[in-house]
Structure formats: C-alpha cells, structure tokens
Enzyme design. Structure first.
Site, PDB file in Angstrom:
ATOM      1  N   HIS A   1       0.834  -1.196   0.000  1.00 48.81           N
ATOM      2  CA  HIS A   1       0.000   0.000   0.000  1.00 48.81           C
ATOM      3  C   HIS A   1       0.870   1.249   0.000  1.00 48.81           C
ATOM      4  O   HIS A   1       1.897   1.318   0.685  1.00 48.81           O
ATOM      5  CB  HIS A   1      -0.910   0.023   1.223  1.00 48.81           C
ATOM      6  CG  HIS A   1      -2.112  -0.858   1.090  1.00 48.81           C
ATOM      7  ND1 HIS A   1      -3.060  -0.680   0.109  1.00 48.81           N
ATOM      8  CD2 HIS A   1      -2.529  -1.928   1.822  1.00 48.81           C
ATOM      9  CE1 HIS A   1      -4.008  -1.588   0.236  1.00 48.81           C
ATOM     10  NE2 HIS A   1      -3.716  -2.369   1.265  1.00 48.81           N
TER      11      HIS A   1
ATOM     12  N   CYS B   1       0.358   2.636  -4.865  1.00 51.53           N
ATOM     13  CA  CYS B   1      -0.383   3.820  -5.281  1.00 51.53           C
ATOM     14  C   CYS B   1       0.406   5.090  -4.972  1.00 51.53           C
ATOM     15  O   CYS B   1       1.231   5.125  -4.060  1.00 51.53           O
ATOM     16  CB  CYS B   1      -1.727   3.874  -4.559  1.00 51.53           C
ATOM     17  SG  CYS B   1      -2.870   2.581  -5.042  1.00 51.53           S
TER      18      CYS B   1
END
Length: 410
Positions: free
Chosen positions: A200, A256
């Site tokens: 993440h 991301c």
C-alpha cells in the site's frame, strides 16, 4: 534532522540486516477481491494469530520466464516498442564524471560491475479489510528474476514479506528502515543496488515544501498503525543521499501514488524528455529554460540552464543554499520506476490466475521478453503491456539528467 523537514530522520549507523523486531505471526490470506495498492488499509488492527501460510514457500513460485507459468500465456503478446533500435545500437554507459552545467556539481553513472545487493519488500496485509494478494508473489518473482537475469546472489538479498515468521524478516517500519541502511552501507562506485516495494502507498501533507502538489508520498509498513508510515523524504535521506558517485540504485515501487516516491528531481516522459519541471518550485527563468531545452531535445542546453540556476542559488544566501540541497540531485546514479503517477492507484492484479502487482509483472515480462533495451524502450514497453487493462502509467525518474537511449542495466 534533514534540510527543511522539521522532522527527525534516520542516521546512518551501519546497521546490519534487520534484527530484533517485534514478533508477529501471520495467518493465511482470506481471498479478498481484486483491488488496488491504495492506502492505508482500513480496519487493520495487527496481524492475526497462527502460523504463516503453508502454501507460501519460496519454491512454489518459479522464476518468471518468457514461457513460464503466469507469464507470456493467454493470448497474443502486445506489440513491443523498441525505440527503432537494435540492441547493438543502444548507447553504452559512460562512467566518466559528468557536470551539472557550469557548476562544481557532478554525477557519475555506474557500469554495475561491482557488488550487487537487493532489498525486496512485499506486504499483503493479511487479515486486514484491504488485504492484497500479489505483493508477496512480486517479491518472490523479483528475487528469482534478479538472480537469473542480472546475477544477484540470494545471499546478498534481504527479503521482507509478511508471510514469514522470523521476526527480522517481517516488513515492520523498524525492519524496513534498518534494511534500507544495510542496502547502502559501504556502497562504492560501480556497485548496483536494488530496492523493490510492493504494498500500500499513499500521501500525507508535505511539511518541507518540496512537493508541487503539497503532499509527500508514503509507503505503509505492516505495523503502520502502531509505528506510522515511511515518507519519501526519509527514503531519499536514507537510500539516496549517502551514495557515492558512480553507485547505482534502482528503485521499483508497485504502490499507489508512487510517481515520485523516492523524491528524485527529473521525471521522464515516454518521448525521453523531462515531463515535469519537478526540480524547482518558483525557481524562475533558469528552471523554465532547462525544461524548454529538454522539451526540444537539447540536453546540452538544458544542463547549461540547470547550471545557471544552481550557480545562482549557490552564490546567494544560506537559505537559498539550503534550496540546493532540497533539489534532491545526487552525484550517484539513481533511477526510480514506479507503477503509476502520484495521483493514480496501482492495480493488484491476477495475470493468468496468478496474483501479482501489475507494474511488477510488466517490468519482469518486458525485461524477460527483451533483455537488451534502453530506458526509453523499457518505459514504453511497460506502458504498452498495461494500457490494455489498466489506467495506471508507469513513471521513470532519476537523480540526474538521464540519457534515455542508453542500455538499461541493474
């Protein structure tokens, strides 16, 4: 402290590979739906109890070959972009010192003939509501790829994944930072270092003013709710700033908001020119001139404009000299390839029934199908592979003006 941050950073203490982190045990994944490497995961209250998954042994994942399982199967291959060059026509790397314009600042490329070390971090966040499926696989595939394609020894790799039960191999914040310090310790010219992160990623408010969009990019360790995230400024301070001239660091971010996750100043387009004047904010005509020269393909003119800017701020006040440090240029040879732009998400995908990060898959497949290619063709080939199914656009940034037509090595 590092310049402009107002935050404590991590000093180079010569740490060995991570030791003595808190103990964690991880249960098997619950099969979440396909998602994105977004962040932070919601509702993550620490790892579940129980032994690590039994089906996550390293031998279970073969190296990604051109015809290997999960790679190069299931339909026709997309047209590969080769920059209209044969492998022998690419520019070779010159290791002579190169100057930033007319200043005393220089940088030096690496021929990667020295030591090879790699730090590979993959986090699936087992048991969380935003659990990922492909990150651990990415690391296993990447370790095999580095070993077979570029000769990295498994003994010179530190692998941190959350399917392991050895406490020094869990991707906690402490372990990741200490492993970053291990990676760059005693680095020498022509060494080749690799940092790969799959997990993440996210953004946080920029505290030192070095980000045009007002936010810093961050990565999320498995224990981020207790220990916090790791900011791009800190990653730059730990892994880029200590490197000597001629030492190569290749960073791969499959997460991301990772377009400038290593905080490097030059961001390149698929045409091989600087895409964003990311180097200076409110820097005036010299920065604009450098950007326009790059747009016209005039590397010499661009470097001259860069030199004018650096000389101007170097000879001015101490606060402006501080800005030079914050430029984030480096005398070393640092390249970052990220899975998407700063404002994009990066897909946690299933390629031929194998969970993987889309960017990690595209990088390995591109280099496996075409081992000899330039930085420009690598970037374009990765985008070609991804554009059929994913909106994300891989980004390439560097610590110095980069000739995109030289051979990609690591």
């Amino acid at each position: 402290m590092f310049p402009g941050s107002g935050r404590q950073t991590y000093q180079q203490q010569g740490y060995p590979p991570p030791q003595g982190a808190p103990q964690y045990n991880y249960g098997p994944p619950q099969g979440p739906p396909q998602g994105y490497y977004n962040g932070p995961p919601q509702g993550y209250n620490g790892p579940p109890q129980g032994p690590p998954p039994q089906n996550y042994n390293y031998g279970h994942y073969g190296p990604p070959q051109g015809q290997g399982q999960g790679y190069g199967q299931g339909g026709p291959a997309p047209q590969m972009y080769n920059n209209n060059r044969q492998s022998g026509a690419m520019n070779d790397v010159s290791t002579a010192p190169q100057r930033f314009g007319n200043t005393d600042m220089t940088y030096q490329l690496s021929n990667c003939s020295g030591r090879k070390k790699a730090l590979l971090v993959g986090i699936n966040y087992f048991g969380s509501s935003n659990e990922l499926r492909g990150c651990v696989n990415d690391i296993k595939n990447m370790s095999n790829f580095l070993n077979r394609r570029f000769g990295y020894s498994y003994d010179d790799m530190v692998i941190l994944t959350d399917d392991q039960n050895q406490r020094n191999k869990i991707p906690t914040k402490e372990n990741i930072i200490r492993a970053m310090q291990w990676l760059v310790k005693d680095a020498r010219p022509n060494d080749s270092l690799v940092f790969h992160y799959s997990g993440h990623g996210g953004i946080t408010k920029d505290l030192d003013g070095d980000e045009d969009e007002g936010y810093d990019e961050v990565i999320y360790p498995v224990d981020f709710q207790q220990a916090g995230h790791i900011v791009d400024d800190d990653m730059h301070a730990i892994m880029v700033r200590p490197l000597p001239p001629g030492c190569k660091l290749t960073a791969l971010f499959d997460s991301c908001h990772s377009g400038t996750a290593l905080d490097l100043p030059f961001v390149y387009s698929t045409k091989g020119v600087v895409k964003e004047p990311n180097l200076w904010k409110d820097a005036g005509t010299d920065a604009f001139g450098a950007f326009m020269q790059y747009e016209r393909g005039n590397i010499g003119g661009a470097i001259s404009s860069i030199g004018g800017l650096l000389k101007k701020v170097t000879n001015s006040s101490s606060s402006n000299r501080q800005q030079v440090i914050n430029i984030k240029a480096s005398p070393a040879d640092v390249i970052s390839i990220s899975g998407c732009k700063d404002d994009q998400t990066s897909a946690d995908a299933s390629i031929n029934n194998n969970a993987t990060g889309a960017m990690s898959w595209a990088f390995i497949k591109t280099m496996t199908d075409m081992p000899e290619q330039s930085y420009l063709s690598l970037l374009n080939n990765m985008r070609t592979l991804l554009k059929e199914k994913y909106s994300q656009k891989p980004q390439l940034s560097s610590s110095h003006p980069q000739d995109m037509n030289i051979r990609f090595i690591m």
